[in-house]
Scaffold this motif. Structure first.
Motif, PDB file in Angstrom:
ATOM      1  N   LEU A   3       0.826  -1.205   0.000  1.00 37.27           N
ATOM      2  CA  LEU A   3       0.000   0.000   0.000  1.00 37.27           C
ATOM      3  C   LEU A   3       0.858   1.251   0.000  1.00 37.27           C
ATOM      4  O   LEU A   3       1.761   1.404   0.819  1.00 37.27           O
ATOM      5  CB  LEU A   3      -0.922   0.000   1.228  1.00 37.27           C
ATOM      6  CG  LEU A   3      -1.815   1.227   1.392  1.00 37.27           C
ATOM      7  CD1 LEU A   3      -2.825   1.315   0.256  1.00 37.27           C
ATOM      8  CD2 LEU A   3      -2.531   1.194   2.739  1.00 37.27           C
ATOM      9  N   LEU A   4       0.567   2.157  -0.933  1.00 37.19           N
ATOM     10  CA  LEU A   4       1.198   3.477  -0.949  1.00 37.19           C
ATOM     11  C   LEU A   4       0.104   4.466  -1.346  1.00 37.19           C
ATOM     12  O   LEU A   4      -0.244   4.616  -2.521  1.00 37.19           O
ATOM     13  CB  LEU A   4       2.367   3.517  -1.932  1.00 37.19           C
ATOM     14  CG  LEU A   4       3.167   4.819  -2.016  1.00 37.19           C
ATOM     15  CD1 LEU A   4       3.579   5.315  -0.642  1.00 37.19           C
ATOM     16  CD2 LEU A   4       4.398   4.643  -2.893  1.00 37.19           C
ATOM     17  N   ARG A   5      -0.463   5.132  -0.330  1.00 38.29           N
ATOM     18  CA  ARG A   5      -1.639   5.984  -0.525  1.00 38.29           C
ATOM     19  C   ARG A   5      -1.378   7.389  -0.001  1.00 38.29           C
ATOM     20  O   ARG A   5      -0.867   7.568   1.101  1.00 38.29           O
ATOM     21  CB  ARG A   5      -2.841   5.380   0.186  1.00 38.29           C
ATOM     22  CG  ARG A   5      -4.143   6.193  -0.008  1.00 38.29           C
ATOM     23  CD  ARG A   5      -5.328   5.474   0.593  1.00 38.29           C
ATOM     24  NE  ARG A   5      -5.201   5.304   2.031  1.00 38.29           N
ATOM     25  CZ  ARG A   5      -5.523   4.195   2.696  1.00 38.29           C
ATOM     26  NH1 ARG A   5      -5.965   3.136   2.057  1.00 38.29           N
ATOM     27  NH2 ARG A   5      -5.391   4.143   4.004  1.00 38.29           N
ATOM     28  N   LEU A   6      -1.740   8.386  -0.789  1.00 36.92           N
ATOM     29  CA  LEU A   6      -1.577   9.785  -0.417  1.00 36.92           C
ATOM     30  C   LEU A   6      -2.938  10.417  -0.169  1.00 36.92           C
ATOM     31  O   LEU A   6      -3.882  10.177  -0.936  1.00 36.92           O
ATOM     32  CB  LEU A   6      -0.887  10.582  -1.527  1.00 36.92           C
ATOM     33  CG  LEU A   6       0.577  10.297  -1.857  1.00 36.92           C
ATOM     34  CD1 LEU A   6       0.727   9.016  -2.666  1.00 36.92           C
ATOM     35  CD2 LEU A   6       1.184  11.465  -2.629  1.00 36.92           C
ATOM     36  N   THR A   7      -3.019  11.226   0.883  1.00 37.06           N
ATOM     37  CA  THR A   7      -4.213  12.028   1.139  1.00 37.06           C
ATOM     38  C   THR A   7      -3.767  13.470   1.361  1.00 37.06           C
ATOM     39  O   THR A   7      -2.992  13.754   2.282  1.00 37.06           O
ATOM     40  CB  THR A   7      -4.977  11.531   2.380  1.00 37.06           C
ATOM     41  OG1 THR A   7      -5.337  10.159   2.186  1.00 37.06           O
ATOM     42  CG2 THR A   7      -6.236  12.361   2.606  1.00 37.06           C
ATOM     43  N   PHE A   8      -4.241  14.370   0.520  1.00 32.80           N
ATOM     44  CA  PHE A   8      -3.863  15.777   0.618  1.00 32.80           C
ATOM     45  C   PHE A   8      -4.711  16.446   1.692  1.00 32.80           C
ATOM     46  O   PHE A   8      -5.935  16.542   1.562  1.00 32.80           O
ATOM     47  CB  PHE A   8      -4.040  16.469  -0.729  1.00 32.80           C
ATOM     48  CG  PHE A   8      -3.003  16.082  -1.736  1.00 32.80           C
ATOM     49  CD1 PHE A   8      -1.900  16.891  -1.954  1.00 32.80           C
ATOM     50  CD2 PHE A   8      -3.114  14.896  -2.450  1.00 32.80           C
ATOM     51  CE1 PHE A   8      -0.926  16.534  -2.870  1.00 32.80           C
ATOM     52  CE2 PHE A   8      -2.154  14.525  -3.370  1.00 32.80           C
ATOM     53  CZ  PHE A   8      -1.054  15.334  -3.587  1.00 32.80           C
ATOM     54  N   LEU A   9      -4.064  16.895   2.758  1.00 33.15           N
ATOM     55  CA  LEU A   9      -4.757  17.543   3.870  1.00 33.15           C
ATOM     56  C   LEU A   9      -4.932  19.031   3.638  1.00 33.15           C
ATOM     57  O   LEU A   9      -5.890  19.631   4.130  1.00 33.15           O
ATOM     58  CB  LEU A   9      -3.978  17.313   5.172  1.00 33.15           C
ATOM     59  CG  LEU A   9      -3.674  15.857   5.537  1.00 33.15           C
ATOM     60  CD1 LEU A   9      -2.800  15.810   6.784  1.00 33.15           C
ATOM     61  CD2 LEU A   9      -4.960  15.079   5.745  1.00 33.15           C
ATOM     62  N   GLY A  10      -3.985  19.628   2.933  1.00 33.58           N
ATOM     63  CA  GLY A  10      -4.041  21.060   2.668  1.00 33.58           C
ATOM     64  C   GLY A  10      -3.283  21.384   1.402  1.00 33.58           C
ATOM     65  O   GLY A  10      -2.180  20.882   1.185  1.00 33.58           O
ATOM     66  N   THR A  11      -3.871  22.243   0.547  1.00 31.09           N
ATOM     67  CA  THR A  11      -3.305  22.499  -0.774  1.00 31.09           C
ATOM     68  C   THR A  11      -3.183  23.984  -1.088  1.00 31.09           C
ATOM     69  O   THR A  11      -2.965  24.359  -2.231  1.00 31.09           O
ATOM     70  CB  THR A  11      -4.177  21.821  -1.848  1.00 31.09           C
ATOM     71  OG1 THR A  11      -5.534  22.273  -1.713  1.00 31.09           O
ATOM     72  CG2 THR A  11      -4.144  20.303  -1.709  1.00 31.09           C
ATOM     73  N   SER A  12      -3.317  24.829  -0.067  1.00 29.40           N
ATOM     74  CA  SER A  12      -3.248  26.266  -0.285  1.00 29.40           C
ATOM     75  C   SER A  12      -1.876  26.805   0.090  1.00 29.40           C
ATOM     76  O   SER A  12      -1.217  26.281   0.997  1.00 29.40           O
ATOM     77  CB  SER A  12      -4.316  26.980   0.552  1.00 29.40           C
ATOM     78  OG  SER A  12      -4.288  28.380   0.314  1.00 29.40           O
ATOM     79  N   ALA A  13      -1.472  27.858  -0.592  1.00 28.78           N
ATOM     80  CA  ALA A  13      -0.202  28.516  -0.299  1.00 28.78           C
ATOM     81  C   ALA A  13      -0.415  29.695   0.644  1.00 28.78           C
ATOM     82  O   ALA A  13      -1.330  30.498   0.440  1.00 28.78           O
ATOM     83  CB  ALA A  13       0.443  29.005  -1.596  1.00 28.78           C
TER      84      ALA A  13
END
Length: 307
Positions: A3-13
């Protein structure tokens, strides 16, 4: 590992918006859970997107406030949950000073050990079945990218060939798949190379952090399964990108093309592109023709094993 899974928690600069939190990325690697950056509100995003809190290590790309201040509340939440085993925090200097201040802010003492590690370009953090490689990048302050590199895997097991050689089904098959030789009842030795195909490369995930497009990231991302690259600005904000040492979406696409990556995800968007990232996507697409997406909070993807 599988398993190699990514979850983006925050994407703002730089600042949160109604739709995007500050920088944070959760990566599940088999039973490990890693965080890359921990902007304010990251722990709430972890609840919202169901990543769990069993974090083994946090890797900070740099110490601008929007990338690390969330660690203060996150660690206290872990303490309230009764955590007892250590957590490891990695980052460029001055990680020890800044993270020590964050850890000890307030009157509460921590119920579990916190190990702070300063890392630099070229360092490698070994993990079980993979490593995290440290890459120096071009930002206004000391900053890093990280390459998560899976160990190579044995070649495919040829069942019919093993049967032809007289290997009995069961534990002997497993030993050969693990790279161990097997001695048969008649005294013959069957070696892994007798029944396995060519070794297979592991997967590679590269996270750029905040940076101008740079050769170091291109080198680190060569043939990567996925490059997560900041794309703060569009073409008409090129001067601002140069001033702040960030990248445009076009530049991120160029890095991906030069590195020959298999997939590109853009993140760290200026609030100007908060709800309308189509311009960024189109400009990156002119440089990079492979699979391409703009991340959003909660965006989750899994990297399949390489054949």
């Amino acid at each position: 590992m599988s398993l190699l899974r990514l979850t983006f928690l925050g994407t703002s600069a730089a600042q949160p918006t109604l739709h995007r939190n500050l920088s944070g990325l959760a990566v599940k690697v088999d039973t490990d859970l890693l965080l890359f950056d921990c902007g304010e509100g990251s722990q709430r995003q972890m609840v919202r997107f169901g990543t769990g809190f069993t974090v083994d290590a946090v890797f900070f790309t740099h110490f601008h406030a929007d990338h690390y201040l969330g660690i203060i509340g996150f660690l206290r939440t872990l303490g309230m949950m009764g955590r007892e085993h250590a957590i490891h925090l990695y980052g460029p200097p001055p990680a020890r000073r800044l993270l020590h201040q964050a850890v000890h802010l307030g009157l509460e003492s921590m119920s579990f050990p916190i190990e702070i590690h300063e890392v630099k370009d070229g360092d490698v953090v070994p993990r079980n079945g993979y490593s995290v490689q440290v890459v120096g990048v071009d930002h206004r302050i000391n900053a890093l990218a990280y390459a998560l590199v899976e160990d190579g895997r044995p070649g495919r097991f040829h069942l019919e060939k093993a049967k032809e050689l007289g290997v009995p089904p069961g534990p002997s098959f497993g030993k050969l798949q693990k790279g161990e030789a097997v001695t048969l009842e008649d005294g013959r030795t069957v070696r892994p190379e007798d029944v396995l195909g060519p070794a297979r490369a592991g997967r590679k995930l590269v996270i750029s952090g905040d940076t101008r497009p740079c050769a170091a990231v291109v080198r680190a991302a060569k043939d990567a399964d996925l490059l997560v690259h900041e794309s703060t600005f569009s073409d008409d904000e090129q001067a601002r990108a140069l001033e702040t040492h960030h990248s445009t979406a076009r530049e991120a696409g160029r890095v991906a093309r030069e590195a020959g990556v298999h997939r590109l995800v853009l993140t760290h968007l200026s609030s100007r592109h908060d709800t309308e990232p189509a311009k960024l996507l189109a400009q990156a697409r002119e440089e990079y023709k492979g699979p391409l997406e703009v991340a959003y909070d909660g965006f989750t993807l899994e990297l399949p094993l390489r054949d």
